[in-house]
Design a protein around this motif. Sequence first.
Motif, PDB file in Angstrom:
ATOM      1  N   ILE A 153       1.607  10.379  -9.482  1.00  0.00           N
ATOM      2  CA  ILE A 153       2.708   9.429  -9.302  1.00  0.00           C
ATOM      3  C   ILE A 153       3.662   9.948  -8.227  1.00  0.00           C
ATOM      4  CG2 ILE A 153       4.769   8.459 -10.403  1.00  0.00           C
ATOM      5  CD1 ILE A 153       3.068   8.328 -13.012  1.00  0.00           C
ATOM      6  N   SER A 154       3.952  11.217  -8.261  1.00  0.00           N
ATOM      7  CA  SER A 154       4.834  11.822  -7.267  1.00  0.00           C
ATOM      8  C   SER A 154       4.250  11.676  -5.861  1.00  0.00           C
ATOM      9  CB  SER A 154       5.046  13.292  -7.607  1.00  0.00           C
ATOM     10  OG  SER A 154       5.948  13.879  -6.734  1.00  0.00           O
ATOM     11  N   GLU A 155       2.945  11.885  -5.727  1.00  0.00           N
ATOM     12  CA  GLU A 155       2.284  11.728  -4.429  1.00  0.00           C
ATOM     13  C   GLU A 155       2.364  10.283  -3.941  1.00  0.00           C
ATOM     14  OE1 GLU A 155      -1.642  13.203  -5.208  1.00  0.00           O
ATOM     15  OE2 GLU A 155      -1.002  15.307  -5.153  1.00  0.00           O
ATOM     16  N   ILE A 156       2.190   9.342  -4.860  1.00  0.00           N
ATOM     17  CA  ILE A 156       2.275   7.925  -4.500  1.00  0.00           C
ATOM     18  C   ILE A 156       3.688   7.575  -4.050  1.00  0.00           C
ATOM     19  CG2 ILE A 156       2.205   5.575  -5.442  1.00  0.00           C
ATOM     20  CD1 ILE A 156      -0.171   6.579  -7.202  1.00  0.00           C
ATOM     21  N   ILE A 157       4.683   8.062  -4.769  1.00  0.00           N
ATOM     22  CA  ILE A 157       6.076   7.804  -4.400  1.00  0.00           C
ATOM     23  C   ILE A 157       6.365   8.386  -3.016  1.00  0.00           C
ATOM     24  CG2 ILE A 157       8.476   8.399  -4.953  1.00  0.00           C
ATOM     25  CD1 ILE A 157       7.662   8.112  -7.925  1.00  0.00           C
ATOM     26  N   GLU A 158       5.856   9.562  -2.743  1.00  0.00           N
ATOM     27  CA  GLU A 158       6.048  10.194  -1.435  1.00  0.00           C
ATOM     28  C   GLU A 158       5.416   9.330  -0.333  1.00  0.00           C
ATOM     29  OE1 GLU A 158       7.356  12.814   1.379  1.00  0.00           O
ATOM     30  OE2 GLU A 158       7.841  12.849  -0.739  1.00  0.00           O
ATOM     31  N   LYS A 159       4.217   8.815  -0.579  1.00  0.00           N
ATOM     32  CA  LYS A 159       3.551   7.956   0.417  1.00  0.00           C
ATOM     33  C   LYS A 159       4.334   6.665   0.639  1.00  0.00           C
ATOM     34  CE  LYS A 159      -1.085   9.721  -0.381  1.00  0.00           C
ATOM     35  NZ  LYS A 159      -2.432   9.453  -0.900  1.00  0.00           N
ATOM     36  N   ILE A 160       4.840   6.082  -0.427  1.00  0.00           N
ATOM     37  CA  ILE A 160       5.642   4.860  -0.318  1.00  0.00           C
ATOM     38  C   ILE A 160       6.906   5.146   0.485  1.00  0.00           C
ATOM     39  CG2 ILE A 160       7.063   3.213  -1.609  1.00  0.00           C
ATOM     40  CD1 ILE A 160       4.916   3.387  -3.846  1.00  0.00           C
ATOM     41  N   SER A 161       7.545   6.254   0.207  1.00  0.00           N
ATOM     42  CA  SER A 161       8.762   6.637   0.918  1.00  0.00           C
ATOM     43  C   SER A 161       8.484   6.789   2.412  1.00  0.00           C
ATOM     44  CB  SER A 161       9.304   7.944   0.346  1.00  0.00           C
ATOM     45  OG  SER A 161      10.433   8.357   1.043  1.00  0.00           O
ATOM     46  N   LYS A 162       7.397   7.453   2.753  1.00  0.00           N
ATOM     47  CA  LYS A 162       7.040   7.632   4.169  1.00  0.00           C
ATOM     48  C   LYS A 162       6.745   6.282   4.828  1.00  0.00           C
ATOM     49  CE  LYS A 162       5.294  12.338   3.865  1.00  0.00           C
ATOM     50  NZ  LYS A 162       4.116  13.217   3.972  1.00  0.00           N
ATOM     51  N   ALA A 163       6.040   5.413   4.116  1.00  0.00           N
ATOM     52  CA  ALA A 163       5.727   4.095   4.666  1.00  0.00           C
ATOM     53  C   ALA A 163       6.998   3.281   4.887  1.00  0.00           C
ATOM     54  CB  ALA A 163       4.773   3.347   3.736  1.00  0.00           C
ATOM     55  N   LEU A 164       7.904   3.315   3.928  1.00  0.00           N
ATOM     56  CA  LEU A 164       9.164   2.576   4.072  1.00  0.00           C
ATOM     57  C   LEU A 164       9.983   3.111   5.242  1.00  0.00           C
ATOM     58  CD1 LEU A 164      10.230   2.116   0.352  1.00  0.00           C
ATOM     59  CD2 LEU A 164       9.466   0.343   1.927  1.00  0.00           C
ATOM     60  N   ASN A 165      10.040   4.418   5.385  1.00  0.00           N
ATOM     61  CA  ASN A 165      10.757   5.007   6.520  1.00  0.00           C
ATOM     62  C   ASN A 165      10.127   4.580   7.840  1.00  0.00           C
ATOM     63  OD1 ASN A 165      12.859   6.400   5.284  1.00  0.00           O
ATOM     64  ND2 ASN A 165      11.567   8.164   4.850  1.00  0.00           N
ATOM     65  N   PHE A 166       8.809   4.587   7.902  1.00  0.00           N
ATOM     66  CA  PHE A 166       8.112   4.175   9.112  1.00  0.00           C
ATOM     67  C   PHE A 166       8.443   2.725   9.457  1.00  0.00           C
ATOM     68  CE2 PHE A 166       4.437   2.013  10.982  1.00  0.00           C
ATOM     69  CZ  PHE A 166       4.332   2.702  12.177  1.00  0.00           C
ATOM     70  N   TYR A 167       8.316   1.830   8.471  1.00  0.00           N
ATOM     71  CA  TYR A 167       8.592   0.419   8.733  1.00  0.00           C
ATOM     72  C   TYR A 167      10.061   0.177   9.049  1.00  0.00           C
ATOM     73  CZ  TYR A 167       3.857  -0.750   7.454  1.00  0.00           C
ATOM     74  OH  TYR A 167       2.497  -0.836   7.425  1.00  0.00           O
ATOM     75  N   PHE A 168      10.953   0.926   8.421  1.00  0.00           N
ATOM     76  CA  PHE A 168      12.383   0.802   8.719  1.00  0.00           C
ATOM     77  C   PHE A 168      12.638   1.162  10.184  1.00  0.00           C
ATOM     78  CE2 PHE A 168      16.517   2.899   9.197  1.00  0.00           C
ATOM     79  CZ  PHE A 168      17.356   1.831   8.909  1.00  0.00           C
TER      80      PHE A 168
END
Length: 54
Positions: free
Chosen positions: A28-43
């Motif tokens: 779950i932590s790894e998934i949250i980290e990937k989501i965070s990176k994706a959101l930062n990229f799209y932002f």
Amino acid sequence: MRDMKKMKDENRKWVKQQELVENQLKKISEIIEKISKALNFYFHEATAEVKKHA
């Protein structure tokens, strides 16, 4: 003697459950980290796009 065996079996079950939970939390932590990176990229992409058209 029987009680001791039963306690050891129960303890083993709890340890196994704990390992499973820890593994799930890690995933779950790894998934949250990937989501965070994706959101930062799209932002940053969206911000760059807005600046380009401003």
